[in-house]
Design a protein around this motif. Structure first.
Motif, PDB file in Angstrom:
ATOM      1  N   GLU A   1      30.872  45.223   2.021  1.00 38.39           N
ATOM      2  CA  GLU A   1      30.314  44.718   0.704  1.00 38.39           C
ATOM      3  C   GLU A   1      29.275  45.626   0.304  1.00 38.39           C
ATOM      4  N   VAL A   2      28.394  46.075   1.091  1.00 36.38           N
ATOM      5  CA  VAL A   2      27.067  46.987   0.575  1.00 36.38           C
ATOM      6  C   VAL A   2      27.903  48.010  -0.180  1.00 36.38           C
ATOM      7  N   PHE A   3      28.642  48.804   0.275  1.00 35.84           N
ATOM      8  CA  PHE A   3      29.555  50.066   0.233  1.00 35.84           C
ATOM      9  C   PHE A   3      30.230  49.626  -1.253  1.00 35.84           C
ATOM     10  N   ALA A   4      31.241  48.452  -0.988  1.00 34.51           N
ATOM     11  CA  ALA A   4      31.879  48.352  -2.152  1.00 34.51           C
ATOM     12  C   ALA A   4      31.215  47.898  -3.683  1.00 34.51           C
ATOM     13  N   VAL A   5      30.105  47.147  -3.474  1.00 32.15           N
ATOM     14  CA  VAL A   5      29.205  46.760  -4.659  1.00 32.15           C
ATOM     15  C   VAL A   5      28.616  48.066  -5.237  1.00 32.15           C
ATOM     16  N   LEU A   6      28.172  48.966  -4.518  1.00 28.44           N
ATOM     17  CA  LEU A   6      27.654  50.148  -4.921  1.00 28.44           C
ATOM     18  C   LEU A   6      28.489  51.108  -5.803  1.00 28.44           C
ATOM     19  N   LEU A   7      29.858  51.310  -5.010  1.00 26.29           N
ATOM     20  CA  LEU A   7      30.761  51.999  -5.710  1.00 26.29           C
ATOM     21  C   LEU A   7      31.434  51.447  -7.044  1.00 26.29           C
ATOM     22  N   THR A   8      31.573  50.125  -6.760  1.00 28.13           N
ATOM     23  CA  THR A   8      32.309  49.516  -8.039  1.00 28.13           C
ATOM     24  C   THR A   8      31.427  49.352  -8.911  1.00 28.13           C
ATOM     25  N   VAL A   9      30.322  49.053  -9.159  1.00 25.72           N
ATOM     26  CA  VAL A   9      29.233  48.866 -10.226  1.00 25.72           C
ATOM     27  C   VAL A   9      29.065  50.307 -10.868  1.00 25.72           C
ATOM     28  N   LEU A  10      29.072  51.323 -10.191  1.00 20.31           N
ATOM     29  CA  LEU A  10      29.029  52.825 -10.652  1.00 20.31           C
ATOM     30  C   LEU A  10      30.389  53.051 -11.431  1.00 20.31           C
ATOM     31  N   LEU A  11      31.573  52.765 -10.724  1.00 21.66           N
ATOM     32  CA  LEU A  11      32.641  52.907 -11.617  1.00 21.66           C
ATOM     33  C   LEU A  11      32.950  52.059 -12.634  1.00 21.66           C
ATOM     34  N   MET A  12      32.512  50.963 -12.788  1.00 17.97           N
ATOM     35  CA  MET A  12      32.608  50.101 -13.895  1.00 17.97           C
ATOM     36  C   MET A  12      31.775  50.268 -14.957  1.00 17.97           C
ATOM     37  N   ALA A  13      30.574  50.908 -14.632  1.00 19.70           N
ATOM     38  CA  ALA A  13      29.702  51.147 -15.678  1.00 19.70           C
ATOM     39  C   ALA A  13      30.298  52.374 -16.467  1.00 19.70           C
ATOM     40  N   TYR A  14      30.696  53.340 -15.608  1.00 15.67           N
ATOM     41  CA  TYR A  14      31.485  54.418 -16.281  1.00 15.67           C
ATOM     42  C   TYR A  14      32.447  53.999 -17.235  1.00 15.67           C
ATOM     43  N   PHE A  15      33.291  53.339 -16.976  1.00 18.08           N
ATOM     44  CA  PHE A  15      34.710  52.744 -17.535  1.00 18.08           C
ATOM     45  C   PHE A  15      34.276  51.467 -18.477  1.00 18.08           C
TER      46      PHE A  15
ATOM     47  N   ASP B   1      31.658  48.976 -21.490  1.00 19.96           N
ATOM     48  CA  ASP B   1      30.374  49.049 -22.193  1.00 19.96           C
ATOM     49  C   ASP B   1      29.474  48.093 -21.682  1.00 19.96           C
ATOM     50  N   HIS B   2      29.683  47.343 -20.757  1.00 21.24           N
ATOM     51  CA  HIS B   2      28.855  46.600 -20.034  1.00 21.24           C
ATOM     52  C   HIS B   2      27.705  46.971 -19.302  1.00 21.24           C
ATOM     53  N   SER B   3      26.523  46.432 -19.420  1.00 30.31           N
ATOM     54  CA  SER B   3      25.468  46.961 -18.735  1.00 30.31           C
ATOM     55  C   SER B   3      25.541  46.976 -17.231  1.00 30.31           C
ATOM     56  N   THR B   4      24.776  47.896 -16.725  1.00 33.18           N
ATOM     57  CA  THR B   4      24.517  47.842 -15.311  1.00 33.18           C
ATOM     58  C   THR B   4      24.219  46.459 -14.486  1.00 33.18           C
TER      59      THR B   4
ATOM     60  N   LEU C   1      27.119  43.848 -14.898  1.00 36.74           N
ATOM     61  CA  LEU C   1      27.921  43.988 -13.937  1.00 36.74           C
ATOM     62  C   LEU C   1      27.677  44.217 -12.419  1.00 36.74           C
ATOM     63  N   SER C   2      26.358  44.448 -12.204  1.00 28.68           N
ATOM     64  CA  SER C   2      25.582  44.283 -10.933  1.00 28.68           C
ATOM     65  C   SER C   2      25.894  42.640 -10.626  1.00 28.68           C
ATOM     66  N   GLY C   3      25.640  41.866 -11.296  1.00 24.57           N
ATOM     67  CA  GLY C   3      25.619  40.303 -11.073  1.00 24.57           C
ATOM     68  C   GLY C   3      26.896  39.869 -10.835  1.00 24.57           C
ATOM     69  N   THR C   4      27.670  40.531 -11.673  1.00 24.41           N
ATOM     70  CA  THR C   4      29.420  40.061 -11.558  1.00 24.41           C
ATOM     71  C   THR C   4      29.900  40.372 -10.280  1.00 24.41           C
ATOM     72  N   ILE C   5      29.622  41.829  -9.967  1.00 23.10           N
ATOM     73  CA  ILE C   5      30.017  42.304  -8.815  1.00 23.10           C
ATOM     74  C   ILE C   5      29.454  41.651  -7.464  1.00 23.10           C
ATOM     75  N   ILE C   6      28.286  41.523  -7.584  1.00 26.00           N
ATOM     76  CA  ILE C   6      27.555  40.971  -6.583  1.00 26.00           C
ATOM     77  C   ILE C   6      28.197  39.099  -6.216  1.00 26.00           C
ATOM     78  N   ALA C   7      28.624  38.700  -7.522  1.00 30.54           N
ATOM     79  CA  ALA C   7      29.024  37.281  -7.226  1.00 30.54           C
ATOM     80  C   ALA C   7      30.412  37.585  -6.560  1.00 30.54           C
ATOM     81  N   ILE C   8      31.036  38.355  -7.091  1.00 34.17           N
ATOM     82  CA  ILE C   8      32.587  38.592  -6.577  1.00 34.17           C
ATOM     83  C   ILE C   8      32.303  39.059  -5.183  1.00 34.17           C
ATOM     84  N   SER C   9      31.330  39.859  -4.728  1.00 37.70           N
ATOM     85  CA  SER C   9      30.995  40.174  -3.295  1.00 37.70           C
ATOM     86  C   SER C   9      30.760  38.867  -2.501  1.00 37.70           C
TER      87      SER C   9
END
Length: 142
Positions: free
Chosen positions: A14-28, A30-33, A36-44
């Motif tokens: 999950e640590v690696f998944a969160v880092l990589l997913t937040v970076l990719l979602m921020a790139y693609f 318009d949501h703030s990091t 996105l971080s909060g959302t991805i952490i909840a999903i994690s």
């Protein structure tokens, strides 16, 4: 795998998944990091719990050395795991990111495709490294 190792495996995943997913979602998107971080952490967190439960059940049906699992078994494992996770996370993504269920579905599918590939690579490498460490440890004990 012991319970402690399952926890280690899930947290490292999950640590690696969160880092990589937040970076990719921020790139693609318009949501703030931060959002996105909060959302991805909840999903994690949901995924970690699901990971432990799903893998425990999967291992009950598929016994034998993990490092010797076939390609078909690994693909089945990933597809079943990610499908179950989608059911829980689409409503979460829609609510937190304030998007429609369709937009959440598309975002979640994109994340799922990424995580599916990541999961396959992570678990393959984890199993191979684990097997080598165990073999090395047994060699030193002999």
């Amino acid at each position: 795998m012991s319970f402690k190792e399952r926890i280690f495996h899930a947290i490292l995943f999950e640590v690696f998944a969160v880092l990589l997913t937040v970076l990719l979602m921020a790139y693609f998107t318009d949501h703030s990091t931060a959002l996105l971080s909060g959302t991805i952490i909840a999903i994690s967190l949901i995924a970690m719990l699901w990971n432990m439960v799903f893998n425990w059940v999967f291992d009950k049906f598929h016994t034998g050395p993990r490092e010797k699992r076939s390609l078909l078994t690994r693909v089945l494992h990933v597809v079943l795991f990610e499908g179950g996770l989608l059911i829980a996370t689409i409503p979460l993504v829609a609510f937190v990111l304030n998007v429609s269920l369709w937009e959440a579905f598309v975002m979640d599918i994109a994340m799922t495709i990424f995580i599916t590939v990541y999961s396959f690579i992570y678990n393959y490498l984890y199993d191979q490294i684990r097997a080598r460490l165990i073999a090395k440890y047994k060699l030193h004990l002999a």
